[in-house]
Design an enzyme around this catalytic site. Structure first.
Site, PDB file in Angstrom:
ATOM      1  N   ASP A 124       0.951  -1.157   0.057  1.00 58.10           N
ATOM      2  CA  ASP A 124       0.111  -0.173  -0.016  1.00 58.10           C
ATOM      3  C   ASP A 124       0.939   1.281  -0.020  1.00 58.10           C
ATOM      4  OD1 ASP A 124      -3.340   0.494   1.184  1.00 58.10           O
ATOM      5  OD2 ASP A 124      -1.831   2.316   1.048  1.00 58.10           O
ATOM      6  N   GLN A 174     -14.303   2.892   2.053  1.00 54.65           N
ATOM      7  CA  GLN A 174     -13.748   2.015   0.564  1.00 54.65           C
ATOM      8  C   GLN A 174     -13.622   3.127  -0.387  1.00 54.65           C
ATOM      9  OE1 GLN A 174     -16.184  -1.237  -1.113  1.00 54.65           O
ATOM     10  NE2 GLN A 174     -14.585  -1.763  -2.771  1.00 54.65           N
ATOM     11  N   SER A 175     -12.365   3.197  -1.169  1.00 54.45           N
ATOM     12  CA  SER A 175     -12.107   4.437  -1.908  1.00 54.45           C
ATOM     13  C   SER A 175     -11.842   3.791  -3.521  1.00 54.45           C
ATOM     14  CB  SER A 175     -10.996   5.193  -1.497  1.00 54.45           C
ATOM     15  OG  SER A 175      -9.756   4.574  -1.261  1.00 54.45           O
ATOM     16  N   HIS A 178     -10.185  -5.538  -2.610  1.00 52.69           N
ATOM     17  CA  HIS A 178      -8.610  -5.807  -2.285  1.00 52.69           C
ATOM     18  C   HIS A 178      -8.904  -6.087  -0.829  1.00 52.69           C
ATOM     19  CE1 HIS A 178      -9.967  -1.538  -2.094  1.00 52.69           C
ATOM     20  NE2 HIS A 178      -9.109  -1.350  -0.935  1.00 52.69           N
ATOM     21  N   ASN A 204     -12.306  -3.308   3.445  1.00 49.60           N
ATOM     22  CA  ASN A 204     -13.467  -1.957   3.515  1.00 49.60           C
ATOM     23  C   ASN A 204     -14.548  -2.403   2.353  1.00 49.60           C
ATOM     24  OD1 ASN A 204     -12.046  -0.856   5.633  1.00 49.60           O
ATOM     25  ND2 ASN A 204     -10.733   0.011   4.263  1.00 49.60           N
ATOM     26  N   HIS A 221      -6.842  -5.691   2.620  1.00 52.18           N
ATOM     27  CA  HIS A 221      -5.670  -4.994   3.249  1.00 52.18           C
ATOM     28  C   HIS A 221      -4.870  -6.143   4.406  1.00 52.18           C
ATOM     29  CE1 HIS A 221      -6.827  -0.679   2.444  1.00 52.18           C
ATOM     30  NE2 HIS A 221      -7.695  -1.188   2.243  1.00 52.18           N
TER      31      HIS A 221
HETATM   32  P1  AMP Z   1      -9.701   1.170   0.432  1.00 51.08           P
HETATM   33  O1  AMP Z   1      -9.875   2.924   1.277  1.00 51.08           O
HETATM   34  O2  AMP Z   1     -10.201   0.091   1.373  1.00 51.08           O
HETATM   35  O3  AMP Z   1     -10.350   1.444  -0.971  1.00 51.08           O
HETATM   36  O4  AMP Z   1      -8.186   1.325   0.264  1.00 51.08           O
HETATM   37  C1  AMP Z   1      -7.610   1.809  -1.029  1.00 51.08           C
HETATM   38  C2  AMP Z   1      -5.997   1.501  -0.755  1.00 51.08           C
HETATM   39  O5  AMP Z   1      -5.486   1.772  -1.919  1.00 51.08           O
HETATM   40  C3  AMP Z   1      -5.555   2.681   0.301  1.00 51.08           C
HETATM   41  O6  AMP Z   1      -5.044   2.256   1.445  1.00 51.08           O
HETATM   42  C4  AMP Z   1      -4.601   3.586  -0.453  1.00 51.08           C
HETATM   43  O7  AMP Z   1      -3.401   4.028   0.287  1.00 51.08           O
HETATM   44  C5  AMP Z   1      -4.401   2.305  -1.436  1.00 51.08           C
HETATM   45  N1  AMP Z   1      -3.707   2.939  -2.812  1.00 51.08           N
HETATM   46  C6  AMP Z   1      -3.983   3.877  -3.760  1.00 51.08           C
HETATM   47  N2  AMP Z   1      -3.385   4.053  -4.684  1.00 51.08           N
HETATM   48  C7  AMP Z   1      -2.241   3.147  -4.623  1.00 51.08           C
HETATM   49  C8  AMP Z   1      -1.328   2.689  -5.434  1.00 51.08           C
HETATM   50  N3  AMP Z   1      -0.942   3.373  -6.646  1.00 51.08           N
HETATM   51  N4  AMP Z   1      -0.552   1.490  -5.100  1.00 51.08           N
HETATM   52  C9  AMP Z   1      -0.642   0.973  -3.834  1.00 51.08           C
HETATM   53  N5  AMP Z   1      -1.924   1.267  -3.027  1.00 51.08           N
HETATM   54  C10 AMP Z   1      -2.674   2.396  -3.521  1.00 51.08           C
END
Ligand code: AMP
Length: 118
Positions: free
Chosen positions: A35, A98-99, A104, A91, A106
């Site tokens: 991450d 969730q973004s 995925h 998430n 974690h």
């Molecule tokens: P979520 O908020 O559960 O959707 O987690 C998305 C995760 O993706 C976050 O922890 C971000 O830090 C991670 N993330 C976003 N862009 C990248 C990237 N280019 N490479 C690795 N992790 C990323």
């Protein structure tokens, strides 16, 4: 369509090699990488190569790949020496923050994680 690459999806772009990532583990169906904004000394993400928005959608559409994902989590946790313990988080949905809407896992570890999480 669920399972097909989404050209707008960040993690589909990582799967396609269009965006770099620090890859730690790969199988035919999964990819694990660090991450970029770690919330613990070890913070890894494990994803299916196929695009599904969340773990429920993946398990429903491709249950074998959902199992592959869990096996990849175990393999990368062992590889990264997280045998003392790690936390697995999916998430799911906006209220869980969730973004990235490509499922995925974690994998968090490398310190005492405590419970409940802050
Ligand atoms: P979520 O908020 O559960 O959707 O987690 C998305 C995760 O993706 C976050 O922890 C971000 O830090 C991670 N993330 C976003 N862009 C990248 C990237 N280019 N490479 C690795 N992790 C990323």
């Amino acid at each position: 369509m669920s399972g097909e690459p989404d050209p707008e999806c960040l993690f589909c772009k990582i799967v396609a090699g269009e965006i770099p990532a620090e890859t730690l583990h790969e199988t035919d169906t999964t990819l694990a990488f660090r991450d970029v904004d770690p919330q613990a000394p070890a913070h890894l993400l494990v994803i299916p190569r196929a695009h599904h928005p969340n773990i429920g959608a993946l398990a429903s559409a491709e249950p074998g790949v959902a199992v592959d994902l869990l096996n990849a989590v175990a393999a990368v946790a062992e590889q990264e020496r997280l045998g003392e313990g790690y936390r697995l988080v999916f998430n799911t949905g906006a209220r869980a923050h969730q973004s990235v809407f490509h499922v995925h896992a974690h994998v968090l570890g490398g310190r005492d994680l405590g419970w409940p999480p802050g």
